[in-house]
Design a protein around this motif. Structure first.
Motif, mmCIF file in Angstrom:
data_model
loop_
_atom_site.group_PDB
_atom_site.id
_atom_site.type_symbol
_atom_site.label_atom_id
_atom_site.label_comp_id
_atom_site.label_asym_id
_atom_site.label_seq_id
_atom_site.Cartn_x
_atom_site.Cartn_y
_atom_site.Cartn_z
ATOM 1 N N LYS A 1 13.946 18.712 -31.654
ATOM 2 C CA LYS A 1 13.787 20.148 -31.929
ATOM 3 C C LYS A 1 12.880 20.463 -33.325
ATOM 4 N N ASN A 2 13.280 19.509 -34.399
ATOM 5 C CA ASN A 2 12.698 19.994 -35.683
ATOM 6 C C ASN A 2 11.136 19.443 -35.528
ATOM 7 N N GLY B 1 4.805 26.793 -29.529
ATOM 8 C CA GLY B 1 5.249 27.944 -29.866
ATOM 9 C C GLY B 1 5.035 28.616 -31.078
ATOM 10 N N SER B 2 4.987 29.902 -31.106
ATOM 11 C CA SER B 2 4.467 30.459 -32.661
ATOM 12 C C SER B 2 5.611 31.187 -33.408
ATOM 13 N N ASP B 3 6.950 31.285 -32.637
ATOM 14 C CA ASP B 3 8.005 31.807 -33.250
ATOM 15 C C ASP B 3 9.280 30.961 -32.602
ATOM 16 N N THR C 1 9.587 31.635 -28.532
ATOM 17 C CA THR C 1 8.716 30.962 -27.759
ATOM 18 C C THR C 1 8.699 29.160 -27.988
ATOM 19 N N SER C 2 9.271 28.844 -29.161
ATOM 20 C CA SER C 2 9.482 27.390 -29.409
ATOM 21 C C SER C 2 10.743 27.015 -28.593
ATOM 22 N N ASP C 3 11.612 27.818 -28.414
ATOM 23 C CA ASP C 3 12.951 27.387 -27.605
ATOM 24 C C ASP C 3 12.426 27.259 -26.134
ATOM 25 N N VAL D 1 10.042 22.212 -21.038
ATOM 26 C CA VAL D 1 9.678 20.758 -21.115
ATOM 27 C C VAL D 1 10.637 19.797 -20.900
ATOM 28 N N GLU D 2 11.660 20.010 -21.704
ATOM 29 C CA GLU D 2 12.845 19.180 -21.343
ATOM 30 C C GLU D 2 13.411 19.001 -20.183
#
Length: 301
Positions: free
Chosen positions: A44-45, A50-52, A55-57, A63-64
């Motif tokens: 994850k790091n 994602g821009s925040d 959206t990243s999560d 995808v996961e």
């Protein structure tokens, strides 16, 4: 053309000069984690889509679940897009390149590509088209208050590459360079280093091309690292060839030795059978001779 570019053109044809080389690393390590893996390959790091936080999560979870073996390639598309925004290239160009990149990643007719393609085309591309304004606005690398803030990744199994130096020589391409390193490490964990070295060179050279402001320092540094990696991979390949040759020679000697042992055992067995036959004949001949000399040895009633 500079001396550095001339040497690069002569010694590294796959990474020749900027004017002659067509950029190709939209997703240079496609499937680098291995097609049989079902685990999420990118921690994850190191996820750049994602821009925040939200959206990243969300993109990470999609995808996961849908296409984990494509995660490395998709993440590289996002890394290139982040650096494109950071250098304040035309936003429309950055977005179009991103959508083309993800389309290339999901173009193969596999189950994972089929599951992931609608999300990348309909959600991800539309999200950056209509919601990327603020991300673009606050991603200016020229502004000291807007650094890239990404984790710097080094290469595994190539200690002489001096990869960390690239981040200071190419400050506006750090996210892409980190993604190149992540993909190379995934690739070299499945394949031999020499299998992945050329892709790494393409990836880092493309990253150097984008850092226009620092091209004078970035390109020579990337060229040096690329040569070091290719040199290391050549030594690895030579070592593997020597080992394979040793195994072949040892196998041939083993087969020849077993052949000689087999021939010896066959010859010895055949000789023993002949001696037994001759012994039986000699015994019979001796008894018959004795009977002819001594009639008492004959059977009488």
């Amino acid at each position: 053309m500079s001396v550095t570019l001339l040497l690069l053109f002569l010694t590294l044809p796959m990474v020749s000069s900027h004017e002659l080389r067509r950029r190709r690393s939209v997703a240079p390590f496609l499937g680098s984690g291995g097609s049989s893996s079902k685990a999420m390959l990118i921690p994850k790091n190191l996820w750049h889509c994602g821009s925040d936080g939200f959206t990243s999560d969300y993109s990470y979870s999609v995808v996961e679940e849908s296409c984990p073996t494509l995660a490395a390639a998709i993440n590289h598309c996002c890394a290139i897009h982040d650096d494109c925004y950071g250098q304040q290239f035309p936003r429309e160009m950055c977005d179009q390149d991103f959508c083309k990149c993800t389309k290339d990643v999901t173009r193969l007719p596999t189950a994972e590509s089929t599951r992931c393609r609608p999300f990348m085309e309909k959600e991800a591309c539309l999200a950056i088209e209509f919601g990327g304004f603020f991300a673009y606005l606050f991603s200016n690398y020229s502004d000291p208050s807007s650094p890239s803030n990404n984790d710097l990744v080094v290469l595994d199994n190539t200690p002489e590459s001096d990869y960390m130096n690239l981040y200071s020589m190419c400050p506006f391409a750090n996210i892409t360079l980190a993604s190149c390193a992540v993909n190379f490490n995934l690739c070299s964990s499945v394949h031999s280093v020499d299998f992945c070295a050329a892709d790494l060179c393409h990836c880092t050279m493309d990253a150097a091309d984008t850092d226009v402001l620092h091209n004078d320092t970035c390109l020579p540094a990337v060229t040096h690292t690329c040569r070091a990696v290719l040199s290391h991979s050549s030594r690895v390949l030579a070592s593997q060839n020597t080992r394979n040759l040793f195994i072949i020679v040892l196998s041939v000697l083993t087969i020849v030795s077993l052949g000689f042992v087999g021939i010896y055992m066959f010859t010895k067995s055949k000789g023993s059978s002949k001696m037994m036959e001759e012994g039986k004949y000699l015994q019979i001949h001796t008894v018959e001779s004795a009977r002819s000399v001594n009639p008492l040895l004959t059977n009488t009633d």
